[in-house]
Scaffold this active site. Structure first.
Site, PDB file in Angstrom:
ATOM      1  N   TYR A   7     -45.905 -62.548  12.196  1.00 37.63           N
ATOM      2  CA  TYR A   7     -45.642 -63.429  10.915  1.00 37.63           C
ATOM      3  C   TYR A   7     -44.238 -63.760  10.438  1.00 37.63           C
ATOM      4  CZ  TYR A   7     -44.774 -58.721   8.989  1.00 37.63           C
ATOM      5  OH  TYR A   7     -44.106 -57.599   8.845  1.00 37.63           O
ATOM      6  N   GLY A   8     -43.235 -63.133  11.177  1.00 38.28           N
ATOM      7  CA  GLY A   8     -41.703 -63.085  10.546  1.00 38.28           C
ATOM      8  C   GLY A   8     -41.090 -63.699  11.662  1.00 38.28           C
ATOM      9  N   THR A   9     -39.907 -62.990  11.874  1.00 39.53           N
ATOM     10  CA  THR A   9     -38.789 -63.149  12.834  1.00 39.53           C
ATOM     11  C   THR A   9     -39.163 -63.366  14.096  1.00 39.53           C
ATOM     12  OG1 THR A   9     -37.954 -61.127  13.066  1.00 39.53           O
ATOM     13  CG2 THR A   9     -37.085 -62.446  11.472  1.00 39.53           C
ATOM     14  N   LEU A  10     -40.374 -62.964  14.677  1.00 43.57           N
ATOM     15  CA  LEU A  10     -40.764 -63.092  16.030  1.00 43.57           C
ATOM     16  C   LEU A  10     -41.476 -64.403  16.431  1.00 43.57           C
ATOM     17  CD1 LEU A  10     -41.763 -59.247  16.546  1.00 43.57           C
ATOM     18  CD2 LEU A  10     -39.792 -60.579  17.831  1.00 43.57           C
ATOM     19  N   GLU A  82     -39.622 -52.620  15.724  1.00 41.54           N
ATOM     20  CA  GLU A  82     -40.070 -52.510  14.520  1.00 41.54           C
ATOM     21  C   GLU A  82     -39.759 -51.200  14.103  1.00 41.54           C
ATOM     22  OE1 GLU A  82     -40.505 -55.194  13.226  1.00 41.54           O
ATOM     23  OE2 GLU A  82     -41.411 -56.435  14.304  1.00 41.54           O
TER      24      GLU A  82
END
Length: 156
Positions: A7-10, A82
């Site tokens: 949901y983010g920087t990936l 992570e």
């Protein structure tokens, strides 16, 4: 292979997406886009403007992200990336499929609006004041929030 929801920087177009497509980290096959069934607080926190999904279901928004099928090597890479389980914890969540590019098989037909179980990296180990930060439903490092993510190699 297991499914992971990012949901983010990936996500595609985000600063850490190159890690998802680097074969040295393992295999990650884009399956489609989805939305958490439950609502979660997605916040941007800390001096590096990192997106965190706070593991407090029922609060916040349904969060948009991407569904990947990953092999054991990529899952291990993602756990290390992570800082799992110290910073983020990998937990199963229900994801509603919004768009599907994955292969459909007779024993596992995947169609839009179906519900899949995917792993997600969320956190229960966050600063209490983070729960009061603005919540987002769709993360973009260059979004209107003005909180651009700081790459690891650029941190002090």
């Amino acid at each position: 292979m297991v499914r992971v929801f990012v949901y983010g920087t990936l996500k595609k177009g985000q600063p850490n997406y190159p890690y998802m497509i680097n074969d040295a980290n393992g295999t990650a096959i884009f399956q489609g886009r989805g939305l958490t069934v439950d609502r979660y607080p997605l916040v941007i926190a800390g001096k590096y403007n990192i997106p965190y999904l706070l593991n407090t279901p029922g609060r916040g928004h349904r969060v948009i992200g991407e569904i990947y099928s990953v092999d054991d090597q990529m899952l291990q890479f993602l756990d290390e990336f992570e800082s799992c389980p110290q910073v983020y914890q990998r937990t199963p969540v229900r994801i509603e499929v919004l768009e599907w590019e994955g292969r459909n098989t007779p024993d596992q037909p995947q169609v839009v609006n179906s519900i899949l179980e995917c792993y997600i990296y969320s956190t229960t180990s966050y600063k209490p004041e983070w729960i009061n930060l603005p919540y987002y439903d769709n993360y973009d490092s260059l979004g209107k929030h003005g909180l651009q993510y700081v790459l690891r190699e650029s941190r002090d």
